[in-house]
Scaffold this active site. Sequence first.
Site, PDB file in Angstrom:
ATOM      1  N   PHE A 171      -8.080   0.811   3.476  1.00  0.00           N
ATOM      2  CA  PHE A 171      -7.151   1.784   2.900  1.00  0.00           C
ATOM      3  C   PHE A 171      -6.169   2.318   3.947  1.00  0.00           C
ATOM      4  CE2 PHE A 171     -10.130   3.399  -0.775  1.00  0.00           C
ATOM      5  CZ  PHE A 171     -10.001   2.183  -1.399  1.00  0.00           C
ATOM      6  N   ASN A 185     -10.416  -9.541   4.154  1.00  0.00           N
ATOM      7  CA  ASN A 185      -9.773  -8.387   4.775  1.00  0.00           C
ATOM      8  C   ASN A 185     -10.755  -7.226   4.878  1.00  0.00           C
ATOM      9  OD1 ASN A 185      -8.904  -5.739   3.220  1.00  0.00           O
ATOM     10  ND2 ASN A 185      -8.944  -7.386   1.685  1.00  0.00           N
ATOM     11  N   LYS A 199     -11.295   0.480 -11.266  1.00  0.00           N
ATOM     12  CA  LYS A 199     -11.392  -0.833 -10.641  1.00  0.00           C
ATOM     13  C   LYS A 199     -12.781  -1.021 -10.053  1.00  0.00           C
ATOM     14  CE  LYS A 199      -8.895  -4.155  -7.815  1.00  0.00           C
ATOM     15  NZ  LYS A 199      -7.629  -4.450  -7.110  1.00  0.00           N
ATOM     16  N   LYS A 220       0.811  -1.220   0.000  1.00  0.00           N
ATOM     17  CA  LYS A 220       0.000   0.000   0.000  1.00  0.00           C
ATOM     18  C   LYS A 220       0.840   1.264   0.000  1.00  0.00           C
ATOM     19  CE  LYS A 220      -3.922  -2.168   2.389  1.00  0.00           C
ATOM     20  NZ  LYS A 220      -4.920  -2.004   1.325  1.00  0.00           N
ATOM     21  N   THR A 237     -14.477   0.823   2.708  1.00  0.00           N
ATOM     22  CA  THR A 237     -14.629   2.259   2.940  1.00  0.00           C
ATOM     23  C   THR A 237     -16.096   2.591   2.725  1.00  0.00           C
ATOM     24  OG1 THR A 237     -12.371   2.782   2.264  1.00  0.00           O
ATOM     25  CG2 THR A 237     -13.975   4.571   2.153  1.00  0.00           C
ATOM     26  N   ASN A 279     -12.459  -6.339  -7.887  1.00  0.00           N
ATOM     27  CA  ASN A 279     -12.018  -6.258  -6.504  1.00  0.00           C
ATOM     28  C   ASN A 279     -12.542  -7.479  -5.734  1.00  0.00           C
ATOM     29  OD1 ASN A 279     -11.068  -5.076  -3.997  1.00  0.00           O
ATOM     30  ND2 ASN A 279     -11.359  -3.060  -4.927  1.00  0.00           N
ATOM     31  N   THR A 280     -12.527  -7.392  -4.405  1.00  0.00           N
ATOM     32  CA  THR A 280     -13.003  -8.492  -3.565  1.00  0.00           C
ATOM     33  C   THR A 280     -14.527  -8.521  -3.514  1.00  0.00           C
ATOM     34  OG1 THR A 280     -12.841  -7.055  -1.618  1.00  0.00           O
ATOM     35  CG2 THR A 280     -10.944  -8.450  -2.129  1.00  0.00           C
TER      36      THR A 280
END
Length: 362
Positions: free
Chosen positions: A118, A114, A227, A69, A188, A265-266
């Site tokens: 961020f 997870n 994304k 990150k 987020t 993404n996840t």
Amino acid sequence: MSLLPYALTRPFLFGMDPEAAHELTLDAIARFQNTPLACLFSEARIEDPVTVAGVRFPNRVGLAAGLDKNARCIDGLAAMGFGFVEVGTVTPKGQPGNPKPRMFRLPQAQALINRLGFNNEGLEAFLANVQRSRLRQTAGSEGMRLGLNIGKNAATPIEQATDDYLTCLEGVYPHADYVTVNISSPNTKNLRSLQSDEALDALLGAVSERRELLVQRTGRRIPVFLKIAPDLDDGQIEVIAATLRRYGTDTQGEPTNSLGVIATNTTLSREAVKGLAHAEETGGLSGAPVLAASNRVIKALRTALGPRFPIIGVGGVMSAVDAVSKMEAGADLVQIYTGLIYQGPALVKTSALALKAHAARR
């Protein structure tokens, strides 16, 4: 081939708390990169050059954002044989992320959950690390490519999210081979609402306008990738595709190489991991259970966007066969993350070889 087979180190790492193992690994890579000890994790890069979105990539396999990150390990990750590495997500200001524990392994499913949120040191520290990397100081025309992934601060109201993205875009643009706008993290609050029609149109409009100013300022035109999430229905995918076409194609509908999409993404779905330990933890699920959902989105995007629009496929690549399935679904390039944790750096080489062979057969 790395001198330290991953099969020997994985039991030690999997005996630790997942986030502690993550940080220990990054610390080791950061310490050993650009030294003779990098041979412990280095893999020869497979040469399979391909041009996507106007950028020449030395091969088709990249590292997805989220592992590094703060951009501390660019050179060490490059040594693993990737054709491109994406670091971040970075936000304008540093933030601690969500409370710990916030990372969980599901080994029976080859998966992770997870809810990091961020966590990063902020844009200033991120850019210092990028500029310090040997890759940015010496990269030639055939060097590994670097993607910089940007997001919004948790404390920024969703109505002001565009301001955060533009701040980050201004900072990272001179140092990136491509920029990723991350609007799909489930960790987020309200971030995924930016995937809706009006919000996405406003965001991409602002990003495209600012990018034109940056082109004039820097003399470089680099692509921006969006994304998106795997948890989208057909109608939502079509809305996103229509917006991508609006900002990423010319009047004849041909891609301009200014815009691409990263899918995906996840996931928030837990259907594939029901009954497993940690399956009900909140956060994004990655790894093998995401493969089918990710490939479904890639296939739908390819159908909607046409044969030449840039698509990077990510989600559930745990083997070379999985990597090829991304290309079969319509991806031009493939990223891995959770597969690296479960399989180690050898996955990069085997996937790159398989994608090279598949491309040669097409």
